[in-house]
Design a protein around this motif. Structure first.
Motif, PDB file in Angstrom:
ATOM      1  N   UNK A  49       0.838  -1.199   0.000  1.00  0.00           N
ATOM      2  CA  UNK A  49       0.000   0.000   0.000  1.00  0.00           C
ATOM      3  C   UNK A  49       0.873   1.249   0.000  1.00  0.00           C
ATOM      4  N   UNK A  50       1.925   1.246   0.833  1.00  0.00           N
ATOM      5  CA  UNK A  50       2.838   2.390   0.882  1.00  0.00           C
ATOM      6  C   UNK A  50       3.540   2.579  -0.458  1.00  0.00           C
ATOM      7  N   UNK A  51       3.945   1.498  -1.080  1.00  0.00           N
ATOM      8  CA  UNK A  51       4.639   1.595  -2.372  1.00  0.00           C
ATOM      9  C   UNK A  51       3.695   2.124  -3.466  1.00  0.00           C
ATOM     10  N   UNK A  52       2.438   1.719  -3.398  1.00  0.00           N
ATOM     11  CA  UNK A  52       1.472   2.113  -4.423  1.00  0.00           C
ATOM     12  C   UNK A  52       1.185   3.617  -4.390  1.00  0.00           C
ATOM     13  N   UNK A  53       1.151   4.185  -3.176  1.00  0.00           N
ATOM     14  CA  UNK A  53       0.749   5.590  -3.051  1.00  0.00           C
ATOM     15  C   UNK A  53       1.907   6.527  -2.708  1.00  0.00           C
ATOM     16  N   UNK A  54       3.121   6.027  -2.708  1.00  0.00           N
ATOM     17  CA  UNK A  54       4.264   6.852  -2.302  1.00  0.00           C
ATOM     18  C   UNK A  54       4.497   8.032  -3.238  1.00  0.00           C
ATOM     19  N   UNK A  55       4.376   7.814  -4.555  1.00  0.00           N
ATOM     20  CA  UNK A  55       4.688   8.862  -5.521  1.00  0.00           C
ATOM     21  C   UNK A  55       3.962  10.165  -5.257  1.00  0.00           C
ATOM     22  N   UNK A  56       2.627  10.168  -5.203  1.00  0.00           N
ATOM     23  CA  UNK A  56       1.900  11.419  -4.959  1.00  0.00           C
ATOM     24  C   UNK A  56       2.202  12.038  -3.599  1.00  0.00           C
ATOM     25  N   UNK A  57       2.372  11.200  -2.571  1.00  0.00           N
ATOM     26  CA  UNK A  57       2.657  11.724  -1.229  1.00  0.00           C
ATOM     27  C   UNK A  57       4.015  12.421  -1.209  1.00  0.00           C
ATOM     28  N   UNK A  58       5.013  11.801  -1.815  1.00  0.00           N
ATOM     29  CA  UNK A  58       6.365  12.353  -1.789  1.00  0.00           C
ATOM     30  C   UNK A  58       6.460  13.687  -2.537  1.00  0.00           C
ATOM     31  N   UNK A  59       5.606  13.881  -3.503  1.00  0.00           N
ATOM     32  CA  UNK A  59       5.653  15.134  -4.263  1.00  0.00           C
ATOM     33  C   UNK A  59       5.289  16.345  -3.403  1.00  0.00           C
ATOM     34  N   UNK A  60       4.541  16.114  -2.329  1.00  0.00           N
ATOM     35  CA  UNK A  60       4.134  17.220  -1.451  1.00  0.00           C
ATOM     36  C   UNK A  60       4.688  17.099  -0.037  1.00  0.00           C
ATOM     37  N   UNK A  61       5.387  15.991   0.262  1.00  0.00           N
ATOM     38  CA  UNK A  61       5.883  15.750   1.621  1.00  0.00           C
ATOM     39  C   UNK A  61       7.147  16.560   1.913  1.00  0.00           C
ATOM     40  N   UNK A  62       7.409  16.794   3.177  1.00  0.00           N
ATOM     41  CA  UNK A  62       8.673  17.380   3.625  1.00  0.00           C
ATOM     42  C   UNK A  62       9.707  16.258   3.643  1.00  0.00           C
ATOM     43  N   UNK A  63      10.677  16.309   2.734  1.00  0.00           N
ATOM     44  CA  UNK A  63      11.647  15.214   2.611  1.00  0.00           C
ATOM     45  C   UNK A  63      13.029  15.624   3.121  1.00  0.00           C
ATOM     46  N   UNK A  64      13.093  16.690   3.930  1.00  0.00           N
ATOM     47  CA  UNK A  64      14.402  17.131   4.409  1.00  0.00           C
ATOM     48  C   UNK A  64      15.079  16.082   5.283  1.00  0.00           C
ATOM     49  N   UNK A  65      14.309  15.424   6.174  1.00  0.00           N
ATOM     50  CA  UNK A  65      14.926  14.396   7.008  1.00  0.00           C
ATOM     51  C   UNK A  65      15.300  13.172   6.182  1.00  0.00           C
ATOM     52  N   UNK A  66      14.528  12.890   5.123  1.00  0.00           N
ATOM     53  CA  UNK A  66      14.873  11.794   4.218  1.00  0.00           C
ATOM     54  C   UNK A  66      16.184  12.104   3.514  1.00  0.00           C
ATOM     55  N   UNK A  67      16.373  13.356   3.107  1.00  0.00           N
ATOM     56  CA  UNK A  67      17.609  13.758   2.439  1.00  0.00           C
ATOM     57  C   UNK A  67      18.792  13.659   3.398  1.00  0.00           C
ATOM     58  N   UNK A  68      18.597  14.027   4.661  1.00  0.00           N
ATOM     59  CA  UNK A  68      19.693  13.901   5.636  1.00  0.00           C
ATOM     60  C   UNK A  68      20.121  12.443   5.788  1.00  0.00           C
ATOM     61  N   UNK A  69      19.147  11.542   5.848  1.00  0.00           N
ATOM     62  CA  UNK A  69      19.484  10.125   5.975  1.00  0.00           C
ATOM     63  C   UNK A  69      20.156   9.616   4.696  1.00  0.00           C
ATOM     64  N   UNK A  70      19.738  10.138   3.557  1.00  0.00           N
ATOM     65  CA  UNK A  70      20.383   9.778   2.286  1.00  0.00           C
ATOM     66  C   UNK A  70      21.866  10.163   2.322  1.00  0.00           C
ATOM     67  N   UNK A  71      22.154  11.390   2.749  1.00  0.00           N
ATOM     68  CA  UNK A  71      23.546  11.856   2.812  1.00  0.00           C
ATOM     69  C   UNK A  71      24.363  10.977   3.759  1.00  0.00           C
ATOM     70  N   UNK A  72      23.754  10.554   4.858  1.00  0.00           N
ATOM     71  CA  UNK A  72      24.448   9.674   5.797  1.00  0.00           C
ATOM     72  C   UNK A  72      24.739   8.315   5.163  1.00  0.00           C
TER      73      UNK A  72
END
Length: 224
Positions: free
Chosen positions: A27-50
């Motif tokens: 379910x999360x994989x199916x709906x991730x695209x639209x959510x991510x387009x409007x979500x705050x992904x700053x903490x996701x980016x920090x974890x990516x850099x790590x």
């Protein structure tokens, strides 16, 4: 010593692993695209850099972090940012009726019994606190949150770190020695025991085999 507090894991303990892997994750994989387009992904980016600094070779970053999100899901990552965004997706599913929480049949009567005997029951799961609450609110047995006094996720700390359990014990009105932690993962139980909690390994259908351990084993909550 009788337990006056009980701390429960979700996946493989209160809830079948199949619900997590066959229902929630797709379910999360199916709906991730639209959510991510409007979500705050700053903490996701920090974890990516790590992850890049640690040499974990995540896929190239995109503006909405979608590729990295799927990569974390493929790793079954316990990333706090991942769990927050998954939680946002699941909450929408619970609210619109596409998702309903699932628990093993022995869970509701056990929660009622513990509530009646004034045992303080709380949840510790890698899923976000809000997603935990929605799962227990929407079961076929009704709203089970009335039997639960607290929820903890990875913002408290990793589930394999004794410090997380010491912090959680501080939220209970009883000592750590009076709290029983129930999980399907021996490494988590090892951490809780180092924090002076009592422990039980929950063995349910479909759970992953565990390495050798010294924790008491239960097959159902009636064993507690």
């Amino acid at each position: 010593m009788i337990s006056r507090g009980i701390l429960l894991d979700i996946e493989g303990t209160t809830t079948p692993i199949t619900f997590v892997y066959d229902v929630l994750f797709p379910f999360a994989r199916r709906y991730a695209g639209p959510i991510l387009k409007t979500a705050d992904v700053r903490d996701l980016r920090r974890e990516y850099d790590e992850d890049v600094l640690r040499g974990n070779n995540p896929p190239p970053w995109t503006e909405d972090g979608e590729g990295y999100f799927y990569w974390l899901m493929d790793q079954d990552g316990k990333s706090t940012a991942l769990k927050r965004i998954q939680g946002e997706i699941w909450i929408q599913g619970y609210k619109n009726g596409e998702l309903h929480g699932e628990v093993f049949p022995d869970v509701p009567p056990a929660l009622r019994r513990w509530h009646e005997t004034e045992i303080d029951v709380r949840i510790f799961s890698s899923g976000s606190v809000l997603a935990q609450k929605m799962l227990f609110e929407t079961t076929k047995d009704g709203d089970l949150t009335r039997f639960l006094n607290g929820y903890f996720d990875t913002t408290t700390g990793p589930k394999n770190d004794p410090a997380s359990y010491r912090k959680i014990a501080g939220a209970f009105a009883v000592s750590a020695e009076e709290i029983l932690f129930v999980s399907d993962v021996a490494r988590e139980l090892d951490a809780a025991r180092l924090a002076n909690m009592k422990t039980s390994l929950c063995v349910r259908p479909g759970n992953h085999p565990q390495p050798a351990h010294e924790h008491p084993v239960i097959m159902a909550f009636a064993d507690i």
